[in-house]
Write an enzyme that holds these catalytic residues in place. Structure first.
Site, short mmCIF file in Angstrom:
data_model
loop_
_atom_site.label_atom_id
_atom_site.label_comp_id
_atom_site.label_asym_id
_atom_site.label_seq_id
_atom_site.Cartn_x
_atom_site.Cartn_y
_atom_site.Cartn_z
N GLY A 46 41.73 53.67 35.15
CA GLY A 46 42.10 54.27 33.87
C GLY A 46 42.06 53.29 32.83
O GLY A 46 41.05 52.39 33.01
N GLU A 47 42.60 53.22 31.89
CA GLU A 47 42.65 52.01 30.82
C GLU A 47 43.63 51.18 31.11
O GLU A 47 44.84 51.24 30.86
CB GLU A 47 42.56 52.66 29.33
CG GLU A 47 42.64 51.88 28.38
CD GLU A 47 41.46 51.04 28.24
OE1 GLU A 47 40.05 51.53 28.62
OE2 GLU A 47 41.47 49.54 28.33
N SER A 48 43.06 49.90 31.27
CA SER A 48 44.03 48.87 31.83
C SER A 48 45.13 48.38 30.65
O SER A 48 46.27 48.16 30.96
CB SER A 48 43.45 47.63 32.32
OG SER A 48 42.52 46.98 31.35
N CYS A 78 39.47 49.10 39.63
CA CYS A 78 39.09 49.01 38.40
C CYS A 78 40.22 48.37 37.38
O CYS A 78 40.43 47.30 37.46
CB CYS A 78 38.41 50.52 37.80
SG CYS A 78 37.50 49.98 36.14
N ILE A 134 32.50 52.12 36.27
CA ILE A 134 32.41 52.82 34.67
C ILE A 134 33.42 51.70 33.82
O ILE A 134 34.48 51.48 33.89
CB ILE A 134 33.46 54.12 34.83
CG1 ILE A 134 32.40 55.06 35.62
CG2 ILE A 134 33.91 54.55 33.38
CD1 ILE A 134 33.33 56.44 35.80
N ARG A 135 32.57 51.36 32.73
CA ARG A 135 33.02 50.18 32.00
C ARG A 135 33.81 49.18 32.87
O ARG A 135 34.90 48.83 32.56
CB ARG A 135 34.07 50.75 30.91
CG ARG A 135 33.23 51.56 29.80
CD ARG A 135 34.30 52.19 28.60
NE ARG A 135 35.34 51.47 28.35
CZ ARG A 135 35.41 50.57 27.36
NH1 ARG A 135 34.29 50.71 26.39
NH2 ARG A 135 36.26 49.81 26.92
N HIS A 170 35.08 52.83 41.55
CA HIS A 170 36.19 53.76 41.67
C HIS A 170 36.09 54.54 43.11
O HIS A 170 35.19 55.83 42.97
CB HIS A 170 36.02 54.91 40.69
CG HIS A 170 36.15 54.17 39.41
ND1 HIS A 170 37.66 53.93 38.86
CD2 HIS A 170 35.48 53.81 38.17
CE1 HIS A 170 37.52 53.57 37.57
NE2 HIS A 170 36.42 53.18 37.33
N GLU A 172 38.04 56.65 44.17
CA GLU A 172 38.59 57.84 43.91
C GLU A 172 37.88 58.90 43.44
O GLU A 172 38.19 60.04 43.33
CB GLU A 172 39.82 57.58 42.87
CG GLU A 172 39.67 57.22 41.58
CD GLU A 172 39.54 55.74 41.37
OE1 GLU A 172 39.18 55.18 42.32
OE2 GLU A 172 39.71 55.15 40.28
#
Lengths: 189, 298
Positions: A46-48, A78, A134-135, A170, A172
């Site tokens: 997600g966005e940390s 991530c 991803i990023r 990821h 997931e």
């Protein structure tokens, strides 16, 4: 076995879906009371920054840390890796700080540099593992006691330390159950 | 071991970033300072703009892609993903945004369309796109063109959630309906809504869109965000709703919390308190049809 999946933000449903395919029950965790009775915790991608703010504002930091110190296994992917690292390069971002690693955020660049690739992860067997970055962050330093499980173009992208497992990619987002199975079989059990 | 082959800009990678934004709030910002406020409040991404939709609506005239300098300053100010808008059909604006390195492009009806018949061929880009949709057919046409994320159109810049609700209910209702169609009726259903058959078949089999679906266009309060989440969207865009309100900091934080705890009325009651005035709202019937942004797109 009941595995909690931190459901503040990010790809938590995808983790539940895979854990379900592994035959494990899951519970979404948004507040401290929901941690009662879980055998392990997954912190999703997600966005940390967002996850870190929400962990703080809903008082989850201390209870998660306490449970971890009492031996609860945690799997972070991530953003989850960032949340478990003790050090983040060039950042004051607050983390749960459980694994002796230093991490660089957005280490491969912006979204146009996000990629997928076949990884060699010996603990999962010979068949290559399709990893989606991803990023993504990577791990810049590891202390003694940290097991390096995979590298991608010489960068460390998957480690375990005691009852904690983290990946920069990821699992997931794939249909490959091996990473979750490894967590369940070799770390939780 | 041979050097790994890394593939960039794949469908999995484009769709994947949207998956990571789920359960989060994407906020419109026009300055680096606003971008910092959004990041500190817990936004999972920001949309870099020259003007928020309410101001675009007020200004009239032609609304275009933002000045690259503005977008770059915002990209430098925060570490969360930065999105930016291109006009419908303006593939050169999209090429410029991709060259700047933005993380997502919104081919958006908030800007004045550059093409009155065609959208951008989004499959040709490495950067992922999000597009607005009012119904299932529109959503699947955009996905066929390469959109890796969908959002409701709502009616931007109004602070009135009614259109976003209508579009979300429409998409969800149509998904439920096609799930119950016998296979022989699907091809005709695809024709009727103007959707590619393979994508409609995928929706019928899986009971959801093949990409992430956010709500946008008129969300102004934490309750609005939770409403859209309970209606089944994956996350929230807030355009004018934050920086056109009295206390952007408090409101931004509350909308983030409401998007996480959308099913917990006690928490929603707590976080909705003392936020100051919301943005001024606009009744949809007072907008003349030519100025309705949701009708842009084909």
């Amino acid at each position: 076995m009941l595995i909690g999946v931190l459901a503040l933000q990010g790809a938590f449903r995808e983790h539940q879906y895979i854990l379900d395919k592994c035959g494990v029950s899951t519970r979404q965790i948004r507040k401290p009371s929901e941690l009662d009775g879980i055998d392990a915790l997954v912190i999703p991608g997600g966005e940390s920054t967002t996850i870190s703010k929400l962990i703080n504002s809903f008082n989850l930091m201390k209870p998660i840390k306490d449970l971890a110190n009492q031996g609860m296994p945690i799997f972070g992917t991530c953003a989850g890796l960032i949340m478990l690292a003790k050090h983040i390069r060039n950042s004051q971002q607050e983390t749960i700080a459980l694994i002796d690693i230093e991490v660089e955020r957005n280490a491969y660049g912006r979204q146009v540099d996000s990629f997928e690739t076949d990884l060699d992860i010996p603990v999962l067997g010979e068949e290559p593992y399709r990893a989606i970055f991803i990023r993504a962050p990577y791990i810049t330093e590891v202390s003694k006691g940290v097991n390096v499980l995979a590298r991608c173009v010489n960068k460390i992208v998957c480690v375990s330390q005691g009852r904690f497992l983290v990946t920069a990619f990821h699992p997931e987002l794939t249909n490959d159950l091996r990473m979750h199975r490894y967590f369940i079989e070799n770390i939780v059990k | 071991m041979a050097e790994a082959v890394t593939e960039k800009g794949t469908w999995t990678v484009k769709k994947g970033l949207a998956e990571m934004l789920k359960g989060g709030v994407i906020m419109d910002v026009t300055t680096p300072e606003q971008a910092k406020i959004a990041e500190d409040a817990g936004a999972c991404a920001v949309m870099a703009l020259e003007r928020v939709p309410a101001d675009i609506r007020a200004a009239g005239g032609v609304a275009r892609m933002a000045d690259p300098a503005i977008i770059m300053r915002i990209m430098d100010a925060v570490t969360i993903p930065v999105m930016a808008k291109a006009r419908i059909g303006h593939f050169v604006e999209a090429q410029i945004l991709e060259a700047l390195g933005v993380d997502y492009i919104d081919e958006s009806e908030v800007l004045t369309p550059a093409d009155d018949q065609y959208h951008i061929e989004k499959n040709a880009f490495k950067v992922p796109f999000v597009c607005g949709a009012r119904n299932l057919g529109e959503a699947l046409r955009r996905i066929a063109e390469g959109a890796a994320m969908i959002r409701t159109k709502g009616e931007p810049g109004t602070g009135n959630v009614v259109e976003a609700v209508r579009h979300m209910r429409m998409v969800m209702g149509e998904i439920r309906r096609v799930q119950n169609l016998p296979k022989e009726e699907l091809i005709s259903a695809a024709k009727n809504i103007g959707a590619p058959y393979e994508l409609l078949l995928d929706v019928a089999n899986n009971g959801k869109l093949p990409v992430v679906n956010f709500a946008a266009g008129g969300i102004a309060t934490p309750a609005d965000a939770a409403l859209m989440m309970q209606l089944g969207c994956d996350g929230i865009f807030v355009g004018s709703g934050i920086f056109k309100s009295k206390d952007p900091q408090a409101r931004a934080k509350a909308i983030v919390a409401a998007t996480t705890h959308y099913n917990d009325a006690k928490i929603l009651a707590e976080i909705s308190r003392d936020l100051g005035e919301a943005m001024p709202g606009l009744e949809i019937s007072t907008i003349i049809p030519e100025q309705r942004m949701q009708d842009r797109g084909w």
